[in-house]
Design an enzyme around this catalytic site. Structure first.
Site, PDB file in Angstrom:
ATOM      1  N   LYS A 252      41.857  54.224  45.599  1.00 34.30           N
ATOM      2  CA  LYS A 252      42.634  53.566  44.728  1.00 34.30           C
ATOM      3  C   LYS A 252      43.908  53.194  45.618  1.00 34.30           C
ATOM      4  O   LYS A 252      44.905  54.149  45.458  1.00 34.30           O
ATOM      5  CB  LYS A 252      42.674  54.219  43.588  1.00 34.30           C
ATOM      6  CG  LYS A 252      43.451  53.131  42.529  1.00 34.30           C
ATOM      7  CD  LYS A 252      43.619  54.005  41.174  1.00 34.30           C
ATOM      8  CE  LYS A 252      44.189  53.150  39.811  1.00 34.30           C
ATOM      9  NZ  LYS A 252      45.290  52.406  40.277  1.00 34.30           N
ATOM     10  N   ARG A 272      47.045  40.024  38.293  1.00 35.18           N
ATOM     11  CA  ARG A 272      46.304  40.830  37.555  1.00 35.18           C
ATOM     12  C   ARG A 272      46.205  39.947  36.005  1.00 35.18           C
ATOM     13  O   ARG A 272      45.371  39.952  35.303  1.00 35.18           O
ATOM     14  CB  ARG A 272      46.619  42.244  37.326  1.00 35.18           C
ATOM     15  CG  ARG A 272      45.943  42.979  36.161  1.00 35.18           C
ATOM     16  CD  ARG A 272      46.616  44.335  36.070  1.00 35.18           C
ATOM     17  NE  ARG A 272      46.544  44.734  34.752  1.00 35.18           N
ATOM     18  CZ  ARG A 272      45.827  45.738  34.571  1.00 35.18           C
ATOM     19  NH1 ARG A 272      45.410  46.585  35.683  1.00 35.18           N
ATOM     20  NH2 ARG A 272      45.864  46.231  33.196  1.00 35.18           N
ATOM     21  N   GLU A 302      43.398  44.280  46.835  1.00 37.79           N
ATOM     22  CA  GLU A 302      44.811  44.845  46.383  1.00 37.79           C
ATOM     23  C   GLU A 302      45.739  44.389  47.637  1.00 37.79           C
ATOM     24  O   GLU A 302      45.151  44.825  48.766  1.00 37.79           O
ATOM     25  CB  GLU A 302      44.429  46.370  46.459  1.00 37.79           C
ATOM     26  CG  GLU A 302      45.673  47.170  45.804  1.00 37.79           C
ATOM     27  CD  GLU A 302      45.636  47.012  44.425  1.00 37.79           C
ATOM     28  OE1 GLU A 302      45.023  46.242  43.716  1.00 37.79           O
ATOM     29  OE2 GLU A 302      46.743  47.630  43.765  1.00 37.79           O
ATOM     30  N   PHE A 342      37.964  44.223  47.351  1.00 31.01           N
ATOM     31  CA  PHE A 342      37.246  45.124  46.867  1.00 31.01           C
ATOM     32  C   PHE A 342      36.020  44.770  46.085  1.00 31.01           C
ATOM     33  O   PHE A 342      35.194  45.462  45.530  1.00 31.01           O
ATOM     34  CB  PHE A 342      37.791  46.366  45.925  1.00 31.01           C
ATOM     35  CG  PHE A 342      38.733  45.831  44.845  1.00 31.01           C
ATOM     36  CD1 PHE A 342      38.055  45.565  43.719  1.00 31.01           C
ATOM     37  CD2 PHE A 342      40.199  45.809  44.786  1.00 31.01           C
ATOM     38  CE1 PHE A 342      38.842  45.032  42.584  1.00 31.01           C
ATOM     39  CE2 PHE A 342      40.875  45.347  43.893  1.00 31.01           C
ATOM     40  CZ  PHE A 342      40.347  45.019  42.856  1.00 31.01           C
TER      41      PHE A 342
HETATM   42  P1  AMP Z   1      45.824  50.734  36.525  1.00 28.59           P
HETATM   43  O1  AMP Z   1      46.757  49.690  36.797  1.00 28.59           O
HETATM   44  O2  AMP Z   1      46.197  52.172  36.729  1.00 28.59           O
HETATM   45  O3  AMP Z   1      44.886  50.691  35.273  1.00 28.59           O
HETATM   46  O4  AMP Z   1      44.603  50.648  37.853  1.00 28.59           O
HETATM   47  C1  AMP Z   1      43.639  49.536  37.969  1.00 28.59           C
HETATM   48  C2  AMP Z   1      44.029  48.826  39.204  1.00 28.59           C
HETATM   49  O5  AMP Z   1      44.002  49.796  40.515  1.00 28.59           O
HETATM   50  C3  AMP Z   1      43.476  47.694  39.518  1.00 28.59           C
HETATM   51  O6  AMP Z   1      44.176  46.639  38.631  1.00 28.59           O
HETATM   52  C4  AMP Z   1      43.997  47.294  40.866  1.00 28.59           C
HETATM   53  O7  AMP Z   1      45.034  46.500  40.996  1.00 28.59           O
HETATM   54  C5  AMP Z   1      43.924  48.672  41.608  1.00 28.59           C
HETATM   55  N1  AMP Z   1      43.146  49.119  42.530  1.00 28.59           N
HETATM   56  C6  AMP Z   1      43.452  49.821  43.612  1.00 28.59           C
HETATM   57  N2  AMP Z   1      42.150  50.083  44.450  1.00 28.59           N
HETATM   58  C7  AMP Z   1      41.351  49.503  43.702  1.00 28.59           C
HETATM   59  C8  AMP Z   1      39.720  49.687  43.958  1.00 28.59           C
HETATM   60  N3  AMP Z   1      39.345  50.049  44.932  1.00 28.59           N
HETATM   61  N4  AMP Z   1      38.918  48.919  43.018  1.00 28.59           N
HETATM   62  C9  AMP Z   1      39.589  48.328  41.992  1.00 28.59           C
HETATM   63  N5  AMP Z   1      40.843  48.193  41.572  1.00 28.59           N
HETATM   64  C10 AMP Z   1      41.609  48.783  42.602  1.00 28.59           C
END
Ligand code: AMP
Length: 588
Positions: A252, A272, A302, A342
């Site tokens: 991530k 996003r 990303e 991804f």
């Molecule tokens: P969050 O913003 O904490 O809800 O985490 C989701 C976000 O992680 C996504 O919107 C992406 O921007 C990010 N992200 C980073 N690595 C990945 C991955 N391998 N797959 C999907 N999202 C990812």
């Protein structure tokens, strides 16, 4: 279509917050709407002219609107300002003001929805030195022919203060009832909305072609798809419990999510929250087409800031420097990035959303020619806790936030948060608090070292039922001097004279902001609170939830829209989760 019909619906809708009533008013309105105008009506109901991703802003200042009211009515500017100060909303004040109109106009032209829409569109497109005068002219000509109530709604749309509280789901319920006679068909409408991000277009198709049109609805390149989101888990065993014993784990990365639409050399990038962010990344536009072996694709990646010498990933903050209108070339050199793919959502004319994760990943690996700039996110298949743990360690060591866990046989669920993707961050495992993304709604001026800047911020969570921002805490720790400067700069553009009606807060701040900026905080605990408004009355009467010892993590989440902030639902889940942990500990 007469604008009076729409104004009447606006008036009724403004007087209620109840979803069923709102739906009923919408259905009545849609039934009176000719097919050719339905998309315009849907945009206007949302206070917009086009879907967000097209970035069309009305941008009319209050001062200009006041001058236009004065010009069209003959009422002096001073008098209008006094009236405005009394009510705090220029749109509503204008009804009262225009009732006192001294200037009578002859030859009134009918005000139609088409005319209002087209004039607003022209206003939005105006640029350059004479644009203010032209805007004035257009606005006063509309006000001239409008009744006071029509004028007030025209002004509210122009100023961006029309708040009907209609969530997208309510709009889709009403479209389904009006055009397919069955609310259950909302599901199909939702799918078309998720793949087009354009409610006006969905309305147009269902109004003209019915359910059949909706079923044939296709992805269009350069129309953003609403992103799939992930649920969170706190531990490896919780992940296994939810996903079974074989799934994919990906790093991530801590950067900005980018949806890339590519056809030959043409590249458009969406954030996003589906804002067009192409101009911040000229390096992606230049380099990526060479790495993609396909004619037409929609990919997700990303974008991460990197240290060019070591190739190391740098924290999300570094990307903030890219968010600028001018001198972007310099920022590109100073803050280099890499693009880490991804997912693939569309390939050479065909949707990939229905494909299983593992097939999409295979396709992605086939079409992305990797180099220093473009890569696929590291992925491995895991089958037990140890393997997850090991991959998590690797990811943290590489400068990532944790892991994304993905079910192998599931499709891409556009626009929804579900358990087919889970995020596992390291900090979830040992600290009590999860991080929360909250909206900055107000601030208090700082003292001492912080004089002249905001020392403390007032934050809100999102009540997605009511479309409101509910206060949840004040935060004054975790800020570096640089953070305080940066926040002051960003927030000074968002200051409002009065508290925005979508803000629910008993606490009085020194300054109020448009609820737009999202920041990340951690906290030691969630507690019941008599003052704060998050999840008010949900756990206990006259009581809300608040964060105890909140701390800013250093992350300003510019990529998130206010509506992407943590919801009251999520806050309640965390509150209940923490109670359960406490209970379990007591039993041990
Ligand atoms: P969050 O913003 O904490 O809800 O985490 C989701 C976000 O992680 C996504 O919107 C992406 O921007 C990010 N992200 C980073 N690595 C990945 C991955 N391998 N797959 C999907 N999202 C990812």
């Amino acid at each position: 279509m007469e604008f009076a019909i729409l104004a009447d619906a606006f008036r009724k809708m403004e007087s209620t917050r109840k979803r069923l009533e709102l739906t009923q008013y919408l259905v009545e309105l849609f039934e009176k709407t000719p097919q050719e105008v339905i998309s315009k009506i849907v945009y206007l109901l949302q206070g917009k002219l086009r879907p967000d991703f097209e970035g069309i802003e009305l941008g009319v200042a209050e001062k200009l609107a006041i001058r236009a009211i004065s010009k069209s009515s003959g009422i002096p500017i001073k008098k209008i300002e006094t009236e405005y100060r009394k009510s705090g909303d220029l749109g509503s004040a204008s009804t009262v003001i225009l009732e006192q109109k001294t200037q009578t106009t002859f030859l009134m032209e009918d005000i139609t929805v088409e005319r209002v829409y087209e004039t607003l569109f022209k206003i939005a497109k105006l640029e350059g030195s004479r644009s203010q005068d032209m805007k004035m002219k257009y606005i006063s000509s509309l006000l001239n022919d409008a009744t006071p109530i029509e004028a007030s709604f025209i002004l509210k749309i122009l100023l961006g203060t029309l708040r009907l509280g209609v969530a997208e789901n309510t709009m889709m319920d009403a479209l389904a009832i009006a055009f397919t006679s069955n609310k259950e068909n909302r599901k199909q409408l939702e799918h078309s909305y998720n793949v087009s991000s354009d409610l006006g277009k969905v309305a147009e198709v269902v109004a003209s072609k019915g359910l059949e049109g909706i079923e044939k609805f296709e992805i269009n390149l350069f129309n953003p798809i609403r992103p799939m989101l992930a649920d969170r888990v706190k531990s490896e065993d919780e992940a296994i419990e939810k996903m079974g014993n074989k799934f994919a784990a990906e790093y991530k990365l801590d950067g900005e999510r980018v949806q890339l639409h590519i056809e030959g050399e043409r590249v458009i990038l969406f954030s996003r929250s589906l804002e067009n962010i192409t101009s911040y990344y000229p390096d992606i536009v230049e380099k990526i087409p060479k790495s993609i072996q396909a004619e037409k694709v929609i990919l997700e990646a990303e974008a991460v800031a990197i240290n060019e010498n070591s190739g190391e990933f740098l924290p999300f903050q570094e990307l903030m420097h890219r968010r600028r209108k001018y001198k972007i070339e310099k920022a590109v050199l100073q803050y280099p990035i890499s693009v880490n793919f991804f997912d693939i959502l569309y390939h050479n004319g065909k949707s990939c959303l229905e494909l299983e994760y593992q097939e999409r990943r295979k396709l992605l690996e086939k079409i992305v020619k990797e180099d220093e700039f473009a890569k696929n996110i590291p992925m491995t298949i895991v089958t037990n806790e140890n393997e997850i743990e090991e991959f998590l360690e690797n990811s943290i060591n590489a400068g990532c936030e944790g892991l994304m866990l993905k079910m192998l046989d599931k499709p891409y669920q556009a626009g929804s948060r579900g358990s087919h993707w889970l995020k596992l961050k390291r900090e979830y495992r040992n600290e009590l608090g999860d991080s929360l993304d909250l909206v900055v709604i107000g601030a208090f001026f700082g003292k001492g070292r912080r004089t002249g800047r905001y020392g403390t911020l007032l934050l809100a969570s999102y009540d997605d039922d009511q479309d409101m921002f509910t206060s949840i805490c004040k935060v004054g720790t975790g800020f570096t001097d640089e953070d305080l400067d940066q926040l002051y700069q960003i927030l000074s553009d968002k200051v409002t004279i009065k508290k925005n009606p979508r803000i629910d807060s008993e606490m009085e701040a020194d300054v109020w902001f448009e609820p737009e900026l999202v920041v990340e905080v951690v906290a030691s605990e969630i507690t019941l609170s008599p003052i704060h408004k998050a999840a008010r009355d949900q756990i206990r009467k006259n009581t809300g939830l608040a964060l105890r010892f909140p701390k800013f993590t250093g992350k300003i989440r510019v990529e998130k829209a206010a509506e992407d902030a943590s919801t009251n639902e999520e806050v309640m889940t965390l509150y209940k989760g923490q109670k359960k942990v406490a209970h379990d500990k007591n039993l041990m």
